[in-house]
Design a protein around this motif. Structure first.
Motif: not given
Length: 212
Positions: A138-147
């Protein structure tokens, strides 16, 4: 002893707004507040099987209640030929004291919604997926989305342990004390068979707001 403040209420009137927007006299206030709570419960319960609802905004005018549903899957809420919205409107008009108007707004990036991320992790924990794997993905997906940063905390009897504990993962930076920082926050509960409730908290930092 730590003094914890909800990051959203901390930033109200700086660059965040209330989810219920109306003004009432003393006679109507408690009735309208109870209506708002019931409206939110009905919508959340209707789509509880999968995490799709990001935010529910309620505005009241003199002659109607406007409910705006922010969702990751607009098609699921609208239903075939608008049947879902019509059914929901009928349910809400039984609760509200005024006619109800429903707006559907699609969330373009669900990975940047703390509520959707927290509920997604909670559903995974209920399916007995390892908490470290669920939180890291979940953390990786959020960072990849631009957070700019994300912080996830899970607490309870993790991985069927005898003793409850708290674990956290932080990616990037999450400046909770900076009022300019646009931080989304949500907490969710995973009702895991055999171990009870596991709590999930998610903070997502999206960058600084220039209008703060």
């Amino acid at each position: 002893m730590g003094q914890k403040v909800n990051p959203i209420s901390f930033r109200l009137q700086v660059h965040k707004n209330w989810d219920s927007r109306w003004f009432a006299n003393k006679r109507d206030f408690s009735k309208w507040l109870a209506e708002d709570i019931q409206i939110r419960e009905v919508i959340e319960k209707k789509f509880a099987s999968r995490p799709t609802i990001d935010r529910i905004e309620i505005e009241r005018s003199a002659n109607q209640v406007t409910v705006t549903i922010h969702t990751a899957k607009a098609g699921v809420v609208i239903g075939r030929g608008g049947a879902g919205v019509q059914e929901l409107k009928t349910q809400l008009e039984k609760i509200a004291s005024l006619p109800v108007r429903i707006n559907i707004e699609e969330v373009k990036r669900p990975e940047l919604s703390a509520k959707l991320v927290a509920e997604n992790i909670a559903r995974q924990l209920e399916r007995r997926i390892n908490f470290r794997r669920a939180t890291k993905m979940a953390a990786q997906n959020t960072i990849n989305a631009g957070a700019k940063g994300i912080r996830i905390e899970v607490a309870g009897r993790l991985n069927n342990a005898e003793m409850a504990r708290r674990e956290k993962i932080i990616e990037g930076s999450v400046p909770l004390h900076t009022l300019r920082a646009d931080i989304d926050f949500h907490s969710a509960r995973a009702e895991c068979a055999g171990v009870g409730i596991v709590g999930v908290k998610v903070w997502i930092y999206k960058g600084e707001r220039s209008d703060a």
